[in-house]
Design a protein around this motif. Structure first.
Motif, PDB file in Angstrom:
ATOM      1  N   ASP A  33      11.079  -4.664   1.165  1.00  0.00           N
ATOM      2  CA  ASP A  33      10.106  -4.379   0.105  1.00  0.00           C
ATOM      3  C   ASP A  33       8.661  -4.541   0.594  1.00  0.00           C
ATOM      4  O   ASP A  33       7.744  -4.760  -0.192  1.00  0.00           O
ATOM      5  N   PHE A  34       8.464  -4.389   1.899  1.00  0.00           N
ATOM      6  CA  PHE A  34       7.144  -4.478   2.525  1.00  0.00           C
ATOM      7  C   PHE A  34       6.147  -3.579   1.795  1.00  0.00           C
ATOM      8  O   PHE A  34       6.475  -2.463   1.390  1.00  0.00           O
ATOM      9  N   VAL A  35       4.910  -4.071   1.635  1.00  0.00           N
ATOM     10  CA  VAL A  35       3.837  -3.299   1.013  1.00  0.00           C
ATOM     11  C   VAL A  35       2.670  -3.226   1.995  1.00  0.00           C
ATOM     12  O   VAL A  35       2.219  -4.250   2.517  1.00  0.00           O
ATOM     13  N   LEU A  36       2.200  -2.012   2.243  1.00  0.00           N
ATOM     14  CA  LEU A  36       1.075  -1.760   3.142  1.00  0.00           C
ATOM     15  C   LEU A  36      -0.116  -1.309   2.307  1.00  0.00           C
ATOM     16  O   LEU A  36      -0.009  -0.359   1.527  1.00  0.00           O
ATOM     17  N   HIS A  37      -1.240  -1.993   2.482  1.00  0.00           N
ATOM     18  CA  HIS A  37      -2.481  -1.663   1.768  1.00  0.00           C
ATOM     19  C   HIS A  37      -3.487  -1.127   2.782  1.00  0.00           C
ATOM     20  O   HIS A  37      -3.963  -1.868   3.646  1.00  0.00           O
ATOM     21  N   TYR A  38      -3.783   0.180   2.697  1.00  0.00           N
ATOM     22  CA  TYR A  38      -4.792   0.788   3.567  1.00  0.00           C
ATOM     23  C   TYR A  38      -6.045   1.024   2.748  1.00  0.00           C
ATOM     24  O   TYR A  38      -6.009   1.673   1.711  1.00  0.00           O
ATOM     25  N   GLY A  39      -7.164   0.522   3.258  1.00  0.00           N
ATOM     26  CA  GLY A  39      -8.445   0.728   2.589  1.00  0.00           C
ATOM     27  C   GLY A  39      -9.040   2.073   2.952  1.00  0.00           C
ATOM     28  O   GLY A  39      -8.387   2.933   3.542  1.00  0.00           O
ATOM     29  N   GLY A  40     -10.282   2.223   2.611  1.00  0.00           N
ATOM     30  CA  GLY A  40     -11.009   3.426   2.965  1.00  0.00           C
ATOM     31  C   GLY A  40     -10.857   4.545   1.957  1.00  0.00           C
ATOM     32  O   GLY A  40     -10.320   4.363   0.870  1.00  0.00           O
ATOM     33  N   ARG A  41     -11.339   5.705   2.393  1.00  0.00           N
ATOM     34  CA  ARG A  41     -11.309   6.912   1.563  1.00  0.00           C
ATOM     35  C   ARG A  41     -10.774   8.042   2.419  1.00  0.00           C
ATOM     36  O   ARG A  41     -11.539   8.885   2.898  1.00  0.00           O
ATOM     37  N   ASN A  42      -9.471   8.021   2.619  1.00  0.00           N
ATOM     38  CA  ASN A  42      -8.847   9.054   3.427  1.00  0.00           C
ATOM     39  C   ASN A  42      -7.475   9.379   2.870  1.00  0.00           C
ATOM     40  O   ASN A  42      -7.046   8.785   1.876  1.00  0.00           O
ATOM     41  N   ALA A  43      -6.804  10.303   3.491  1.00  0.00           N
ATOM     42  CA  ALA A  43      -5.520  10.796   2.987  1.00  0.00           C
ATOM     43  C   ALA A  43      -4.432   9.733   2.969  1.00  0.00           C
ATOM     44  O   ALA A  43      -3.426   9.897   2.267  1.00  0.00           O
ATOM     45  N   LEU A  44      -4.602   8.634   3.698  1.00  0.00           N
ATOM     46  CA  LEU A  44      -3.575   7.589   3.739  1.00  0.00           C
ATOM     47  C   LEU A  44      -4.002   6.305   3.035  1.00  0.00           C
ATOM     48  O   LEU A  44      -3.251   5.327   3.028  1.00  0.00           O
ATOM     49  N   SER A  45      -5.182   6.301   2.419  1.00  0.00           N
ATOM     50  CA  SER A  45      -5.658   5.117   1.700  1.00  0.00           C
ATOM     51  C   SER A  45      -4.754   4.822   0.518  1.00  0.00           C
ATOM     52  O   SER A  45      -4.157   5.722  -0.072  1.00  0.00           O
ATOM     53  N   GLY A  46      -4.667   3.542   0.200  1.00  0.00           N
ATOM     54  CA  GLY A  46      -3.906   3.136  -0.986  1.00  0.00           C
ATOM     55  C   GLY A  46      -2.793   2.182  -0.638  1.00  0.00           C
ATOM     56  O   GLY A  46      -2.707   1.644   0.464  1.00  0.00           O
ATOM     57  N   ASP A  47      -1.922   1.961  -1.610  1.00  0.00           N
ATOM     58  CA  ASP A  47      -0.800   1.043  -1.479  1.00  0.00           C
ATOM     59  C   ASP A  47       0.469   1.833  -1.217  1.00  0.00           C
ATOM     60  O   ASP A  47       0.770   2.793  -1.929  1.00  0.00           O
ATOM     61  N   HIS A  48       1.210   1.407  -0.203  1.00  0.00           N
ATOM     62  CA  HIS A  48       2.442   2.091   0.192  1.00  0.00           C
ATOM     63  C   HIS A  48       3.582   1.098   0.042  1.00  0.00           C
ATOM     64  O   HIS A  48       3.636   0.085   0.750  1.00  0.00           O
TER      65      HIS A  48
END
Length: 129
Positions: A33-48
């Motif tokens: 149930d790993f959660v990845l949080h990418y910051g910024g303003r790009n196509a992969l930003s957000g919570d995964h």
């Protein structure tokens, strides 16, 4: 706050796999149930959410940016289930320090927040959302 030895072992295992380029060993460190949080303003930003989705995003990030690990600068293990890895990665001719803050639970990486020293560069390399 005293260092938690479980956090230290978990992060060192992950850092060793990363240094060795052992993607299977790296992903074995993630909880289901790993959660990845990418910051910024790009196509992969957000919570995964979930290991499979996070791995998909990490693979896509590498494909888009051509990143390459230069060094693990430090591994920090705290209390309250948190620790960090400071890494230096190459993106073409540029090198960027990245701080990855982890929540560790039951000997696995449960959550990660990625903080980039040059977020505008990362956003340009990844591309627009």
């Amino acid at each position: 706050m005293a260092e938690d030895p479980e956090i230290r072992r978990t992060l060192e295992r992950y850092a060793d796999a990363w240094r060795a380029g052992d993607f299977a060993a790296m992903t074995a460190c993630y909880a289901d149930d790993f959660v990845l949080h990418y910051g910024g303003r790009n196509a992969l930003s957000g919570d995964h959410l979930g290991k499979a989705e996070a791995v998909r995003v990490l693979v896509e990030f590498t494909r888009r940016t051509g990143r390459r690990l230069v060094a693990i600068v430090d591994v920090l293990a705290g209390g309250a289930g948190r620790g960090s890895i400071i890494a230096r990665e190459a993106f073409g001719d540029a090198e960027v320090e990245r701080v990855l803050v982890y929540r560790v639970a039951e000997g696995r990486l449960a959550e990660c927040w990625v903080l980039d020293a040059d977020q505008p560069l990362i956003d340009r390399l990844v591309g627009e959302a």
